[in-house]
Each structure stands twice: as structure tokens, then as C-alpha cells.
Design a protein around this motif. Structure first.
Motif, PDB file in Angstrom:
ATOM      1  N   SER A 130      -7.770   6.009   2.300  1.00  0.00           N
ATOM      2  CA  SER A 130      -6.569   6.794   1.959  1.00  0.00           C
ATOM      3  C   SER A 130      -5.674   6.947   3.178  1.00  0.00           C
ATOM      4  O   SER A 130      -4.460   6.737   3.109  1.00  0.00           O
ATOM      5  CB  SER A 130      -6.938   8.201   1.482  1.00  0.00           C
ATOM      6  N   ILE A 131      -6.290   7.343   4.277  1.00  0.00           N
ATOM      7  CA  ILE A 131      -5.509   7.571   5.505  1.00  0.00           C
ATOM      8  C   ILE A 131      -4.868   6.256   5.954  1.00  0.00           C
ATOM      9  O   ILE A 131      -3.665   6.195   6.255  1.00  0.00           O
ATOM     10  CB  ILE A 131      -6.421   8.187   6.602  1.00  0.00           C
ATOM     11  N   SER A 132      -5.634   5.179   5.951  1.00  0.00           N
ATOM     12  CA  SER A 132      -5.094   3.878   6.384  1.00  0.00           C
ATOM     13  C   SER A 132      -3.978   3.403   5.459  1.00  0.00           C
ATOM     14  O   SER A 132      -3.060   2.706   5.888  1.00  0.00           O
ATOM     15  CB  SER A 132      -6.191   2.810   6.405  1.00  0.00           C
ATOM     16  N   ALA A 133      -4.076   3.771   4.185  1.00  0.00           N
ATOM     17  CA  ALA A 133      -3.087   3.293   3.213  1.00  0.00           C
ATOM     18  C   ALA A 133      -1.718   3.912   3.439  1.00  0.00           C
ATOM     19  O   ALA A 133      -0.707   3.285   3.143  1.00  0.00           O
ATOM     20  CB  ALA A 133      -3.563   3.591   1.789  1.00  0.00           C
ATOM     21  N   VAL A 134      -1.681   5.138   3.964  1.00  0.00           N
ATOM     22  CA  VAL A 134      -0.374   5.815   3.994  1.00  0.00           C
ATOM     23  C   VAL A 134       0.091   6.269   5.381  1.00  0.00           C
ATOM     24  O   VAL A 134       1.264   6.585   5.548  1.00  0.00           O
ATOM     25  CB  VAL A 134      -0.344   7.031   3.026  1.00  0.00           C
TER      26      VAL A 134
ATOM     27  N   GLU B 159      -6.116   8.722  13.982  1.00  0.00           N
ATOM     28  CA  GLU B 159      -5.726   8.148  15.276  1.00  0.00           C
ATOM     29  C   GLU B 159      -5.809   6.631  15.286  1.00  0.00           C
ATOM     30  O   GLU B 159      -4.991   5.953  15.902  1.00  0.00           O
ATOM     31  CB  GLU B 159      -6.559   8.776  16.395  1.00  0.00           C
ATOM     32  N   LEU B 160      -6.795   6.062  14.601  1.00  0.00           N
ATOM     33  CA  LEU B 160      -6.904   4.594  14.548  1.00  0.00           C
ATOM     34  C   LEU B 160      -5.693   3.980  13.849  1.00  0.00           C
ATOM     35  O   LEU B 160      -5.370   2.816  14.065  1.00  0.00           O
ATOM     36  CB  LEU B 160      -8.185   4.177  13.823  1.00  0.00           C
ATOM     37  N   ASN B 161      -5.024   4.792  13.026  1.00  0.00           N
ATOM     38  CA  ASN B 161      -3.830   4.293  12.334  1.00  0.00           C
ATOM     39  C   ASN B 161      -2.532   4.688  13.044  1.00  0.00           C
ATOM     40  O   ASN B 161      -1.451   4.535  12.480  1.00  0.00           O
ATOM     41  CB  ASN B 161      -3.828   4.799  10.887  1.00  0.00           C
TER      42      ASN B 161
ATOM     43  N   THR C  11       5.865  14.769   8.817  1.00  0.00           N
ATOM     44  CA  THR C  11       4.592  15.011   8.120  1.00  0.00           C
ATOM     45  C   THR C  11       4.451  14.037   6.949  1.00  0.00           C
ATOM     46  O   THR C  11       5.288  13.998   6.055  1.00  0.00           O
ATOM     47  CB  THR C  11       4.516  16.460   7.575  1.00  0.00           C
ATOM     48  N   ARG C  12       3.359  13.290   6.989  1.00  0.00           N
ATOM     49  CA  ARG C  12       3.113  12.304   5.936  1.00  0.00           C
ATOM     50  C   ARG C  12       2.046  12.791   4.961  1.00  0.00           C
ATOM     51  O   ARG C  12       2.074  12.495   3.773  1.00  0.00           O
ATOM     52  CB  ARG C  12       2.639  11.000   6.609  1.00  0.00           C
TER      53      ARG C  12
ATOM     54  N   ALA D  52      -1.254   5.715 -10.094  1.00  0.00           N
ATOM     55  CA  ALA D  52      -1.278   4.258  -9.932  1.00  0.00           C
ATOM     56  C   ALA D  52      -0.547   3.784  -8.679  1.00  0.00           C
ATOM     57  O   ALA D  52      -1.044   2.902  -7.970  1.00  0.00           O
ATOM     58  CB  ALA D  52      -0.682   3.599 -11.177  1.00  0.00           C
ATOM     59  N   ASN D  53       0.617   4.398  -8.371  1.00  0.00           N
ATOM     60  CA  ASN D  53       1.360   3.921  -7.191  1.00  0.00           C
ATOM     61  C   ASN D  53       0.587   4.169  -5.896  1.00  0.00           C
ATOM     62  O   ASN D  53       0.685   3.381  -4.946  1.00  0.00           O
ATOM     63  CB  ASN D  53       2.773   4.542  -7.148  1.00  0.00           C
ATOM     64  N   LEU D  54      -0.202   5.235  -5.837  1.00  0.00           N
ATOM     65  CA  LEU D  54      -1.027   5.486  -4.647  1.00  0.00           C
ATOM     66  C   LEU D  54      -2.311   4.653  -4.695  1.00  0.00           C
ATOM     67  O   LEU D  54      -2.796   4.166  -3.665  1.00  0.00           O
ATOM     68  CB  LEU D  54      -1.374   6.973  -4.534  1.00  0.00           C
TER      69      LEU D  54
END
Ligand code: PMP
Ligand code: GLN
Length: 380
Positions: free
Chosen positions: A102-106, A128-130, A159-160, A247-249
Motif C-alpha cells: 500500500s505504502i509503495s503504491a501511493v 522511508e524506502l519509498n 500529506t499523501r 478498484a482504483n486503489l
């Protein structure tokens, strides 16, 4: 050769450190969260059945259809939310993978992510890796409530994402309806997404109800909702979880998931799908763990530890300030080595190692384990 670490400040996770220390010292391990009792024999038999009948090759990337359908039915029944098994549910290799995906996706470089502390230890390294920037807001001590004005103040144009976790590890705090109202007000008319870590959704006490993001359409439309079969079925070693998202996420989520693990363990997914038909198992889990919590609290009543409120999860926070003024990391180490009971020092869940002189104890244990541990804790 010089290696430039991408996570220079990260060491070995506290769960590995404390479980190893506990094993080395032959202590009673109430540190890392996992049950010491058996998996339901019917579930074991189902895994064997599916393994022996040829379900041993790659599962579909999104998860086996039968399991996605059972998850969809459960979520509809419990939270009145209709997630499409074909496009809005992904089975993952544990909740840990779902969180990372999830984190990497957005989260992109420079994006800010609001993290409530104390926070489960995988969130910040994944941010942090992203290239993301964690922005910390603290739960208030000692009741571990949230001051939503603090959350509002932490919000910026960058803020994302906001990461939430109720029932909360390590505090045992759970969201109320007021928390949800405040959250709705904060995110309304913003582009802020929510990552809701709900792995303890079926472990909530004293008649409280689990406030899933999926209950509220205006929150669900911007949320990744994550759960873990490991917690629900006493199978933390099997590493299967799932992510619900519109679906979009889910499309973005699956772009990462397909290259992180591609798919998750096939026969175990089929076994869970069949086993989930017995709804009583997850519906009775709260009562099962509430008994464990109450047993542990009764057993340690005459000790010098003071229990903080625990409304969910299988963790109990105990205040040790009447016993020692040592920092929690040192006290938990000494407790393991000298008194034979391992716990988790919650300061490791804060970026500034806030030390409130409390320790986290896992009560997902056989009664005899809790009895032996409590006997030792009462001697201190
Ligand atoms: N989030 C929280 C709050 C947890 O306590 C855990 C348990 N380790 C996880 C995520 C990870 O779950 P899993 O074991 O399914 O990866
Ligand atoms: N969730 C478990 C805990 O909090 C264990 C997590 C882990 O070992 N990675 O203790």
C-alpha cells in the motif's frame, strides 16, 4: 566495497531481538505476539487436503477466487461494505506485505505520511524506502487517546497518507465513533488517503465494536483496509493477509503486489476459504481473548505492576514505575534475564524512544503459560 545503507538507522526488529533473548535465556516469551496454543485441527486437515489434492502451484496474483469471495461476504455481513472480489480484494503474504505494498503504491519521494505513535515497526521503514517523510503525532499517555487537533495540525499540502491502527498494537486502544467523526472532518475535501491496519479486527473487548474504515463509505473510498489471517486463526507463521480497497486503489496496490511476491501460498488460501464458512471461529475470538486478558489481569493483581486499559489486541501494557526507574529497554532485558519473562519495550515504537515505564506483554498464551509468567511477575 562501500555499501550505502538505505536504512542506516534500522537495526534488527525488536520482535526478533526479544524472542531470541527469551529463547537463549529459556524465559517465558510474552514478547513477540504469537499464540502458543494449537491451530484448529479442522484447519490443519484442510491444508493437508488441499496439499494432497494438487493445489500446490501458483495461486492467481490477486488470491484464489474462493477466498476473495469469502472475504467479500464476511466484510459485507460485518461492515455492510460491498467489495468486489474481482477488483477490490487482494490476498497477500501477511499483513506486513499488504502494508508495504500500500505504502509503495501511493507514496512518492517527498510525500508526507502521518504516523500515530507508538506505531508498529514496519510502517516507517516502508515510508522511508519509498522516499516519503513520516510526520509523527502521538497518542496521549496514559489513556492512548488521539488529539485530532494534533493530527489536523500535522496535515500539509504534501500529506499523501495517514496510517491508522485500531485495535492498536502496542497500546490496546480502539477507535470510538467520535474518533471516526473527527477523522471524517479532517480528510473531507482533501486528497489524503488512509492506510488502516485492522489486523486485530476480531479481537476487541467489553462490548466495543470495531470501527472499520469499511463501515463508512466516505472513508472507505480513500482507504486501504488490511487484515491478517495469522491473528484470527492462530497461524502467524502462515503469513496470509489481505487488502480491501476501491478498484482504483486496488489496481495500484496490485501493481506492487505482483512484483513483491506475485502471489501467496495456494493450499493455505483454499483451506482458509473453506474454514471461513464456520463464522463462529472469528465471531467468538473476542470472547476467547477477553477471557485470556481477564485471566492475566487477575493473576498479576497482587504484583507491583499496574495494568493500563486494554480494549483490544492480545497485548497488555503494564506500568512498572513502582518497581524500577530503568529505561524500558533495559528493564525488559533484565526482566528476561533475571526473572525469566520476556516482554516488549514500547519505546522502540517511537522515533524519539519515548519511555513511559511500561512494557507490553502478549497474553495469547495457554493458561498454564500465563500462570507461570504471572507467578514470576508477582515475585518482583
Ligand atoms: N500490523 C500490526 C499492528 C501487527 O501487530 C502485525 C502483527 N505482526 C502486523 C501488522 C503484521 O501481520 P502479519 O503477521 O500478517 O504480517
Ligand atoms: N505483530 C507481532 C507483535 O507485535 C509480531 C510482529 C513480528 O514479529 N514482525 O509482536
Amino acid at each position: 566495497m562501500k555499501i550505502h545503507s538505505k536504512l542506516p538507522d534500522v537495526g534488527v526488529t525488536i520482535f526478533t531481538v526479544m524472542s531470541k533473548l527469551s529463547n537463549d535465556q529459556n524465559a517465558i516469551n510474552l514478547s513477540q505476539g504469537f499464540p502458543d496454543f494449537d491451530v484448529h485441527p479442522d484447519l490443519l486437515a484442510l491444508v493437508e487436503k488441499y496439499m494432497r489434492s494438487g493445489y500446490n502451484q501458483y495461486a492467481p496474483m490477486q488470491g484464489v477466487p474462493a477466498l476473495r469471495e469469502r472475504i467479500s461476504e464476511k466484510v459485507l455481513e460485518l461492515y455492510n461494505a460491498a467489495y468486489d472480489p474481482a477488483s477490490e480484494i487482494t490476498v497477500t503474504s501477511g499483513a506486513t506485505e499488504a502494508l508495504f505494498a500500500s505504502i509503495s503504491a501511493v507514496v512518492k519521494k517527498g510525500d508526507e505520511v502521518i504516523v500515530l505513535e507508538p506505531a508498529f515497526d514496519s510502517y516507517v521503514p516502508a515510508i522511508e524506502l519509498n522516499g516519503g517523510i513520516p510526520v509523527f503525532v502521538k497518542y496521549k499517555f496514559p489513556d492512548y487517546s488521539i488529539d485530532w487537533d494534533d493530527v489536523k495540525k500535522a496535515l500539509s499540502t504534501k500529506t499523501r497518507l495517514i496510517i491508522l491502527n485500531s485495535p492498536n498494537n502496542p497500546t490496546g486502544a480502539v477507535f470510538s465513533g467520535e474518533d471516526i467523526d473527527a477523522l471524517k472532518n479532517i480528510v473531507r475535501n482533501t486528497n489524503v488517503l488512509i492506510l488502516s491496519d485492522e489486523v486485530y479486527e476480531h479481537i476487541i473487548f467489553d462490548g466495543l465494536k470495531h470501527e472499520s474504515m469499511s463501515l463508512y463509505p466516505e472513508l472507505a473510498e480513500r482507504s486501504f483496509v488490511i487484515s491478517s489471517f495469522g491473528k484470527t486463526y492462530h497461524t502467524t507463521g502462515w503469513k496470509i493477509g489481505y487488502c480491501l480497497a476501491p478498484a482504483n486503489l486496488s489496481v495500484e496496490f496490485q501493481k506492487v503486489h505482483q512484483f513483491l511476491t506475485f502471489a501467496s501460498n495456494t493450499p493455505i488460501q483454499y483451506a482458509y476459504a473453506e474454514f471461513m464458512q464456520n463464522k463462529d471461529v472469528y465471531l467468538n475470538l473476542s470472547a476467547f481473548y477477553q477471557k485470556k486478558r481477564d485471566k492475566f489481569l487477575t493473576l498479576i493483581k497482587r504484583s507491583r505492576f499496574k495494568a493500563l486499559p486494554c480494549h483490544g489486541t492480545y497485548f497488555q501494557m503494564l506500568d512498572y514505575s513502582a518497581i524500577s526507574h530503568e529505561p524500558d529497554v533495559e528493564f525488559s532485558r533484565r526482566l528476561t534475564m533475571e526473572h525469566g519473562v520476556a516482554s516488549i519495550p514500547p519505546s522502540v515504537f517511537y522515533h524519539h524512544q519515548d519511555d513511559h515505564k511500561v512494557l507490553r506483554f502478549c497474553f495469547a498464551k495457554k493458561d498454564e503459560t500465563l500462570e507461570k509468567a504471572a507467578e514470576k511477575l508477582c515475585e518482583i
